[in-house]
Scaffold this motif. Structure first.
Motif, PDB file in Angstrom:
ATOM      1  N   VAL A 128       0.997  -1.395  -0.035  1.00 44.96           N
ATOM      2  CA  VAL A 128      -0.249   0.113   0.165  1.00 44.96           C
ATOM      3  C   VAL A 128       0.892   1.148  -0.034  1.00 44.96           C
ATOM      4  O   VAL A 128       1.897   1.179   0.999  1.00 44.96           O
ATOM      5  CB  VAL A 128      -0.881  -0.038   1.254  1.00 44.96           C
ATOM      6  CG1 VAL A 128      -1.620   1.283   1.169  1.00 44.96           C
ATOM      7  CG2 VAL A 128      -1.967  -1.024   1.110  1.00 44.96           C
ATOM      8  N   THR A 166      -2.020  -0.827  -3.968  1.00 46.35           N
ATOM      9  CA  THR A 166      -3.128  -0.119  -3.753  1.00 46.35           C
ATOM     10  C   THR A 166      -2.363   1.425  -3.280  1.00 46.35           C
ATOM     11  O   THR A 166      -1.238   1.567  -2.578  1.00 46.35           O
ATOM     12  CB  THR A 166      -3.784  -0.603  -2.741  1.00 46.35           C
ATOM     13  OG1 THR A 166      -4.345  -1.729  -3.008  1.00 46.35           O
ATOM     14  CG2 THR A 166      -5.001   0.415  -2.422  1.00 46.35           C
ATOM     15  N   ASP A 208      -4.426  -0.358  -7.837  1.00 40.84           N
ATOM     16  CA  ASP A 208      -5.785  -0.015  -7.384  1.00 40.84           C
ATOM     17  C   ASP A 208      -5.579   1.409  -6.662  1.00 40.84           C
ATOM     18  O   ASP A 208      -5.267   1.753  -5.542  1.00 40.84           O
ATOM     19  CB  ASP A 208      -6.195  -1.069  -6.345  1.00 40.84           C
ATOM     20  CG  ASP A 208      -7.458  -0.692  -5.582  1.00 40.84           C
ATOM     21  OD1 ASP A 208      -8.131   0.307  -5.979  1.00 40.84           O
ATOM     22  OD2 ASP A 208      -7.881  -1.295  -4.683  1.00 40.84           O
ATOM     23  N   ARG A 242      -7.353   4.733  -4.957  1.00 39.48           N
ATOM     24  CA  ARG A 242      -8.270   4.965  -4.156  1.00 39.48           C
ATOM     25  C   ARG A 242      -8.306   6.404  -3.974  1.00 39.48           C
ATOM     26  O   ARG A 242      -7.585   6.846  -2.960  1.00 39.48           O
ATOM     27  CB  ARG A 242      -8.737   3.991  -2.977  1.00 39.48           C
ATOM     28  CG  ARG A 242      -8.440   2.667  -3.243  1.00 39.48           C
ATOM     29  CD  ARG A 242      -9.082   1.921  -2.019  1.00 39.48           C
ATOM     30  NE  ARG A 242      -8.936   0.232  -2.438  1.00 39.48           N
ATOM     31  CZ  ARG A 242      -9.405  -0.433  -1.566  1.00 39.48           C
ATOM     32  NH1 ARG A 242      -9.816  -0.499  -0.360  1.00 39.48           N
ATOM     33  NH2 ARG A 242      -9.220  -1.713  -2.042  1.00 39.48           N
ATOM     34  N   ILE A 245      -7.064  -3.313   3.603  1.00 43.47           N
ATOM     35  CA  ILE A 245      -6.358  -3.844   2.556  1.00 43.47           C
ATOM     36  C   ILE A 245      -4.957  -4.424   3.118  1.00 43.47           C
ATOM     37  O   ILE A 245      -4.256  -4.149   3.965  1.00 43.47           O
ATOM     38  CB  ILE A 245      -5.750  -2.457   1.806  1.00 43.47           C
ATOM     39  CG1 ILE A 245      -7.139  -1.517   1.423  1.00 43.47           C
ATOM     40  CG2 ILE A 245      -5.060  -3.070   0.623  1.00 43.47           C
ATOM     41  CD1 ILE A 245      -6.650  -0.417   0.961  1.00 43.47           C
TER      42      ILE A 245
END
Ligand SMILES: Cc1cc2nc3c(=O)[nH]c(=O)nc-3n(C[C@H](O)[C@H](O)[C@H](O)COP(=O)(O)OP(=O)(O)OC[C@H]3O[C@@H](n4cnc5c(N)ncnc54)[C@H](O)[C@@H]3O)c2cc1C
Length: 415
Positions: free
Chosen positions: A148, A171, A202, A204, A230
């Motif tokens: 992440v 992410t 991904d 966000r 996540i």
């Protein structure tokens, strides 16, 4: 000692001010005191080729050791300066050594900002500023499956692109409603988001990390502001940097958005300069005071400071420019989009090669280019010469931008 130049810092701004002072004729001793163990090195590859394993640490030094030796620049590495005594014209290192100066340069840069969330100190939560950070991150990558990235700015996105290229599940969490909120316009940000999403990242938006959860002291997941969890065996934080102003502030120097300096990079104390990421300076191009974080800025402001220190007062007035590499996409920016009132696109985002031109009223203030290096170079010439083009001309690929630039002779531009 009355004449000595002491430079605190050991990166782009420090290396350049030493070189520029010498080349402008500064003859007294120069001492560079850096908290880092390495000679000044290039940071941009740390989030690009170095992390990918394509650039070796040996290729990173900005200048070879012989340069410092041959130019009489005494390198004091692995040494943090703890305080400045401006009345006594000396600095004191963390180990308690006092070093006198005639002129002092603060080239102390910036440090990564950390979000105040639970779990931020777990193992596997990293920042990327120094070579040591990059080595640490690179060495962990083989064991990483899911990552992440907190922050959709340039460094976060460069790291995300490397992680995606290495086959990791990535992410990116971005608190704002678009990527690159501080550094680029919305068109470029939308394009960059599409590129990342096409590579499986991904992204966000409007999402923050609320807490990081771990097992046995190691990070395992990120819980976001919308309540999602996540999985993550690596978290990279890229939410911007904070200028290193503590030394200057403790010595009584004014610091607003960084260490306050004038056009010559001088603080209110004429013997003390501040340059690079740490300086809050009157931007000639920006027409306001600001702090910039780029190699161009660190080096160009250092050149002006170096000449001034050597007795040739030189104002800093360069047009800012910056670049970022993500996947096979080269992003190049010149000027500043802050306050832009309108824009025009030259080329098509769908083709992956285009530029966005920005104006503040009638003044051309910035050009962002995607895979158009020649247009970026042209943009630098346009902005440096104060030339403007109309939105219709900029959008017309048949319009010759070069023909509009006023020749250096001062002859009028073609009608
Ligand atoms: C991963 C990464 C990628 C980047 N990519 C790009 C890019 O693509 N393009 C671009 O233009 N810019 C890029 N940048 C930004 C660019 O690297 C910085 O703007 C530039 O390094 C600023 O140089 P500086 O000399 O002002 O400060 P810094 O590079 O921050 O260096 C400051 C130095 O001062 C030392 N120091 C601080 N306090 C003390 C003290 N008290 N005593 C002694 N030493 C001290 C620090 O240890 C450090 O060595 C990137 C930065 C990073 C981290």
């Amino acid at each position: 000692m009355d004449q000595d130049l002491v430079i605190v810092g050991g990166s782009y701004a420090a290396a350049q001010v030493a070189a520029s002072a010498r080349s402008a004729g500064f003859a007294a001793p120069i001492r560079m005191i850096s908290a880092e163990l390495d000679l000044p090195y290039q940071r941009p590859p740390l989030s690009k080729g170095f992390l990918l394993g394509k650039v070796d640490a040996k290729a990173l030094p900005i200048r070879h050791e012989a340069f410092y030796r041959d130019n009489g620049i005494d390198m004091i590495l692995g040494t943090a300066v703890a305080s400045i005594d401006r009345a006594g014209r000396s600095v004191t290192t963390a180990a308690g050594n006092r070093i006198g100066y005639g002129q002092l340069v603060l080239a102390v840069g910036a440090r990564p900002r950390l979000p105040p969330v639970p779990g931020i100190d777990l193992d596997g939560v990293l920042v990327l500023r120094t070579l040591a950070d990059a080595v640490h991150l690179r060495d962990r990558l083989p064991a990483v499956t899911t990552a992440v990235v907190i922050g959709g700015g340039f460094i976060g996105l460069e790291v995300a692109s490397v992680l995606a290229m290495l086959g990791k599940t990535v992410t990116v969490l971005e608190a704002e409603d678009r990527l690159l909120g501080r550094g680029a316009g919305a068109s470029l940000a939308d394009y960059v988001m599409a590129v990342h999403r096409a590579r499986g990242v991904d992204i966000r938006l409007r999402t923050m990390a609320s807490r990081l959860e771990g097992e046995g002291g190691r990070v395992r997941s990120v819980v976001t502001s919308d309540g999602s969890t996540i999985p993550a065996d690596l978290v990279v934080v890229g939410i911007g940097v904070v200028p290193q102003t503590a030394l200057a502030e403790a010595s009584g120097l004014a610091c607003s958005g960084g260490i306050d300096v004038d056009r010559f990079a001088r603080t209110a104390d004429p013997t003390v300069f501040a340059i690079g990421d740490c300086s809050w300076h009157p931007g000639a191009f920006a027409r306001r005071s600001l702090r910039l974080e780029s190699v161009q800025h660190a080096q160009d402001q250092a050149k002006a400071a170096g000449a001034t220190i050597a007795g040739r007062p030189t104002p800093y007035d360069a047009v800012p420019w910056f670049w970022s590499d993500q996947y096979d996409v080269k992003l190049q920016m010149v000027g500043l989009i802050h306050g832009a009132t309108h824009h025009a696109v030259r080329g098509a985002a769908a083709g992956g090669r285009f530029s966005v031109f920005y104006w503040h009223d009638d003044r051309l203030v910035a050009i962002e280019s995607v895979n158009r290096p020649a247009e970026h170079m042209m943009g630098r010439r346009l902005l440096a010469s104060g030339t403007t083009v109309s939105p219709a001309e900029a959008a017309d690929e048949g319009f010759d931008l070069a023909a509009r630039i006023a020749p250096k002779s001062g002859a009028p531009p073609p009608a």
